[in-house]
Design an enzyme around this catalytic site. Structure first.
Site, short mmCIF file in Angstrom:
data_model
loop_
_atom_site.label_atom_id
_atom_site.label_comp_id
_atom_site.label_asym_id
_atom_site.label_seq_id
_atom_site.Cartn_x
_atom_site.Cartn_y
_atom_site.Cartn_z
N ASN A 9 0.88 -1.17 0.00
CA ASN A 9 0.00 0.00 0.00
C ASN A 9 0.92 1.22 0.00
O ASN A 9 1.44 1.62 1.04
CB ASN A 9 -0.87 -0.04 1.26
CG ASN A 9 -1.81 1.15 1.34
OD1 ASN A 9 -1.77 2.05 0.49
ND2 ASN A 9 -2.65 1.16 2.36
N LYS A 16 3.57 0.93 2.90
CA LYS A 16 3.27 -0.08 3.91
C LYS A 16 3.19 -1.43 3.23
O LYS A 16 2.66 -1.54 2.12
CB LYS A 16 1.93 0.23 4.59
CG LYS A 16 1.92 1.52 5.38
CD LYS A 16 0.56 1.72 6.04
CE LYS A 16 0.30 3.20 6.23
NZ LYS A 16 -1.10 3.55 6.20
N ARG A 64 -2.42 -2.10 -3.57
CA ARG A 64 -3.57 -1.20 -3.52
C ARG A 64 -3.37 -0.14 -4.59
O ARG A 64 -2.36 0.57 -4.60
CB ARG A 64 -3.62 -0.55 -2.15
CG ARG A 64 -4.75 0.44 -2.03
CD ARG A 64 -4.74 1.08 -0.68
NE ARG A 64 -5.90 1.93 -0.54
CZ ARG A 64 -6.17 2.60 0.57
NH1 ARG A 64 -5.38 2.49 1.60
NH2 ARG A 64 -7.23 3.35 0.63
N HIS A 152 -12.08 3.98 -0.83
CA HIS A 152 -12.08 3.13 0.38
C HIS A 152 -12.75 1.79 0.13
O HIS A 152 -13.24 1.14 1.04
CB HIS A 152 -12.78 3.84 1.57
CG HIS A 152 -12.08 5.08 2.01
ND1 HIS A 152 -12.75 6.26 2.29
CD2 HIS A 152 -10.77 5.34 2.21
CE1 HIS A 152 -11.87 7.19 2.65
NE2 HIS A 152 -10.66 6.65 2.60
N HIS A 179 -16.28 4.77 7.30
CA HIS A 179 -14.81 4.62 7.32
C HIS A 179 -14.26 5.99 7.71
O HIS A 179 -14.18 6.91 6.89
CB HIS A 179 -14.31 4.19 5.94
CG HIS A 179 -12.82 4.10 5.84
ND1 HIS A 179 -12.13 2.92 5.80
CD2 HIS A 179 -11.88 5.08 5.80
CE1 HIS A 179 -10.84 3.15 5.74
NE2 HIS A 179 -10.65 4.47 5.74
N GLY A 181 -11.11 7.70 8.92
CA GLY A 181 -9.67 7.75 9.18
C GLY A 181 -9.18 9.14 8.82
O GLY A 181 -9.93 10.10 8.94
N GLY A 183 -8.50 9.92 5.77
CA GLY A 183 -9.50 10.02 4.73
C GLY A 183 -10.78 9.46 5.33
O GLY A 183 -10.72 8.55 6.15
N ARG A 212 -8.50 17.27 4.15
CA ARG A 212 -9.29 17.51 2.94
C ARG A 212 -10.65 18.11 3.30
O ARG A 212 -11.21 17.79 4.34
CB ARG A 212 -9.49 16.21 2.15
CG ARG A 212 -8.23 15.75 1.47
CD ARG A 212 -8.46 14.45 0.73
NE ARG A 212 -7.67 13.38 1.31
CZ ARG A 212 -8.03 12.10 1.29
NH1 ARG A 212 -9.17 11.74 0.73
NH2 ARG A 212 -7.26 11.19 1.84
N MET A 255 -7.35 13.71 15.04
CA MET A 255 -8.53 13.77 15.90
C MET A 255 -8.17 13.69 17.37
O MET A 255 -8.77 14.37 18.21
CB MET A 255 -9.49 12.64 15.50
CG MET A 255 -10.79 12.63 16.24
SD MET A 255 -11.73 14.18 16.06
CE MET A 255 -12.69 13.86 14.58
N GLY A 299 -9.28 4.50 11.77
CA GLY A 299 -8.67 5.13 12.95
C GLY A 299 -9.64 5.78 13.93
O GLY A 299 -9.69 5.42 15.10
N ILE A 300 -10.42 6.74 13.45
CA ILE A 300 -11.36 7.44 14.33
C ILE A 300 -12.54 6.54 14.69
O ILE A 300 -12.95 6.46 15.86
CB ILE A 300 -11.84 8.74 13.64
CG1 ILE A 300 -10.65 9.67 13.38
CG2 ILE A 300 -12.91 9.43 14.48
CD1 ILE A 300 -10.98 10.88 12.50
N GLY A 301 -13.06 5.84 13.70
CA GLY A 301 -14.21 4.96 13.95
C GLY A 301 -13.90 3.84 14.92
O GLY A 301 -14.76 3.42 15.70
N GLU A 350 -7.52 -3.52 5.22
CA GLU A 350 -7.42 -3.44 3.76
C GLU A 350 -6.38 -4.41 3.22
O GLU A 350 -6.53 -4.97 2.14
CB GLU A 350 -7.09 -2.00 3.35
CG GLU A 350 -8.29 -1.07 3.53
CD GLU A 350 -7.91 0.38 3.75
OE1 GLU A 350 -7.04 0.66 4.61
OE2 GLU A 350 -8.51 1.25 3.09
#
Ligand code: ADP
Length: 363
Positions: A9, A16, A64, A152, A179, A181, A183, A212, A255, A299-301, A350
C-alpha cells in the site's frame, strides 16, 4: 499450491507492506518512509528484510491501486498492457495513482516472473446505479470519465465480508459503513454491495477529513482563482492538505489532538466533523430507504468512543441508541437492546482484503 502473498500500500510519503501465508495468516508487516528512499530502494530493502527475518519467500504480490477508472471493476493481474492502461488513469488521481504504480514497476525489475495483482479502491462501488454515479454535467464529460467513483472500496469490502460472518442476516438489511480515518467516507450497502457513497470523482468529496475539505460549493474554486488569483497548484494544496480538521482548527489534522485540546477552534472542527458525518448519513439513509445497521471503522471509527457516540446520537431520531458502556469498552456490538439500529465497531483490514483478492486472481 498455497501462495505466500506480499501486499503493498504505497502513498506519497510511505510504503506499507505485509506478508500473508496461504491460509490468510499475517506473518509480518512493515513500512518505509518514501522520500528518504526511492520506490526502487524501498523494494530492495523490503526483499532484504524478508530474507534476513527468515520469512518465507512470497510467490505473488498484491497492490492497492486507488483508481480503476471505468474499465477496471475487479482486481486484475498486471501485465505491460494493463500497467499502461493504469498509468493512463493518472489524470483521475494525480496525487495517488503514480505512487501506487511505482512499486509494481520496481518489483517487476527485481522479480520479472512474479505474479502481481492490482486491487482498486474504486472497484467495490462499480455496482452502483448509473444515476447514482452521474453528475448533472454535459454528457460528454461523463463519457470521458467525469463521474462518481467512490473510494475506500477495499475497506468496505472487508467490512461487508466481516459483517456477513458476524451476522449472516445483516447482508439483507440496510447498512451504512463509516470509514473514518485521515480520509473519511460513508458507504451505503445492500446485500453486501455498494449502492451509494460520499466520495465521488476524487478523494475530496463528502465528509470533513484530516486535511481535505469534503463537499464544497464548486463556485468557491472559481472564487479562489478569480478573486485571489490562486494557481491550480495552490488550490490543490489548499483543498487536499490545508483544509478539513487541520484547516478549521488551525491546530492539527489528528482527531486525538483536537479532542485533547481546550481551544475553541479545535472543538469547532470536531463539531463540524460530526455534523457533516450525520448530514451525509441522512443522504445515504434516503438512498437506502432507511437504516438497520451502522458500522464504525478506521482510525477514528475504531478508537474514538466520543465520535461514535456523537454520530450515533445524531441519528437518534431514527431510534438509534448507543450503549455507552459497551462503546467505551469498544466491543463489536455497541447498541442498546432497544436500539432500532444495530451499531457496530469493526476494525478494518485493507491488507487482508488485498491478500484475499490476490490469492483469488492468481489461483
Ligand atoms: P489513514 O486514513 O491514514 O489510514 P487511520 O485510519 O489510521 O488513517 O486514522 C487516523 C485518524 O484516527 C487520525 O485522525 C487519528 O487521530 C485518529 N485516531 C487514532 N486513534 C484515536 C483515538 N484513540 N482517539 C481519537 N482518534 C484517534
Amino acid at each position: 499450491m498455497a501462495h505466500t502473498i506480499l501486499t503493498i500500500n504505497a502513498g506519497s510519503s510511505s510504503l506499507k507492506f505485509a506478508l500473508f501465508a496461504g491460509n490468510g495468516e499475517r506473518l509480518h508487516k512493515g513500512a518505509f518512509e518514501i522520500g528518504a528512499l526511492s520506490h526502487d530502494d524501498a523494494m530492495r530493502e523490503l526483499l532484504a528484510q524478508i530474507t534476513s527475518l527468515g520469512l518465507p519467500a512470497f510467490t505473488a504480490a498484491g497492490h492497492r491501486v486507488v483508481h480503476g477508472g471505468q474499465h477496471f471493476t475487479s482486481p486484475v493481474r498486471v501485465n505491460d498492457d494493463i500497467l499502461t492502461a493504469l498509468e493512463k488513469l493518472t489524470p483521475l488521481a494525480p496525487l495517488h495513482q503514480p505512487h501506487n504504480l511505482h512499486p509494481i514497476t520496481a518489483l517487476k525489475k527485481l522479480m520479472p516472473n512474479l505474479p502481481q495483482v492490482a486491487c482498486f479502491d474504486t472497484a467495490f462501488h462499480a455496482t452502483q446505479s448509473a444515476t447514482t454515479r452521474r453528475y448533472a454535467l454535459p454528457r460528454a464529460l461523463e463519457a470521458e470519465g467525469v463521474k462518481r467513483y467512490g473510494f475506500h472500496g477495499l475497506s468496505y469490502e472487508y467490512i461487508a465480508q466481516k459483517l456477513a460472518q458476524l451476522d449472516p442476516a445483516a447482508a439483507d438489511r440496510r447498512v451504512i459503513v463509516a470509514h473514518l480515518g485521515n480520509g473519511a467516507s460513508l458507504c451505503a450497502m445492500r446485500h453486501g454491495k455498494s449502492i451509494d457513497t460520499t466520495l465521488g470523482f476524487s478523494a475530496l468529496d463528502g465528509l470533513v477529513m484530516g486535511t481535505r475539505c469534503g463537499t464544497l460549493d464548486p463556485e468557491i474554486v472559481l472564487y479562489l482563482q478569480r478573486e485571489k488569483g490562486m494557481s491550480i497548484e495552490t488550490i490543490e494544496d489548499l483543498l487536499y492538505r490545508r483544509s478539513g480538521l487541520l484547516g478549521v482548527s488551525g491546530i492539527s489534522s489528528d482527531m486525538r489532538e483536537l479532542q485533547a485540546s481546550e481551544e475553541t477552534s479545535a472543538k469547532e472542527a470536531v463539531e463540524l466533523f460530526v455534523f457533516r458525518a450525520v448530514r451525509e448519513m441522512g443522504a445515504l439513509i434516503a438512498s437506502l430507504g432507511g437504516l438497520d445497521d451502522l458500522v464504525f471503522t478506521a482510525g477514528i471509527g475504531e478508537h474514538s468512543a466520543t465520535i461514535r457516540s456523537q454520530i450515533s446520537k445524531g441519528i437518534g431520531w431514527l431510534g438509534a441508541s448507543i450503549d455507552e458502556a459497551a462503546n467505551l469498552r469498544a466491543t463489536t456490538v455497541i447498541n442498546t437492546e432497544e436500539s432500532a439500529v444495530n451499531l457496530w465497531m469493526i476494525p478494518t483490514d485493507e491488507e487482508a482484503m488485498i491478500a484475499r483478492h490476490t490469492a483469488a486472481v492468481i489461483a
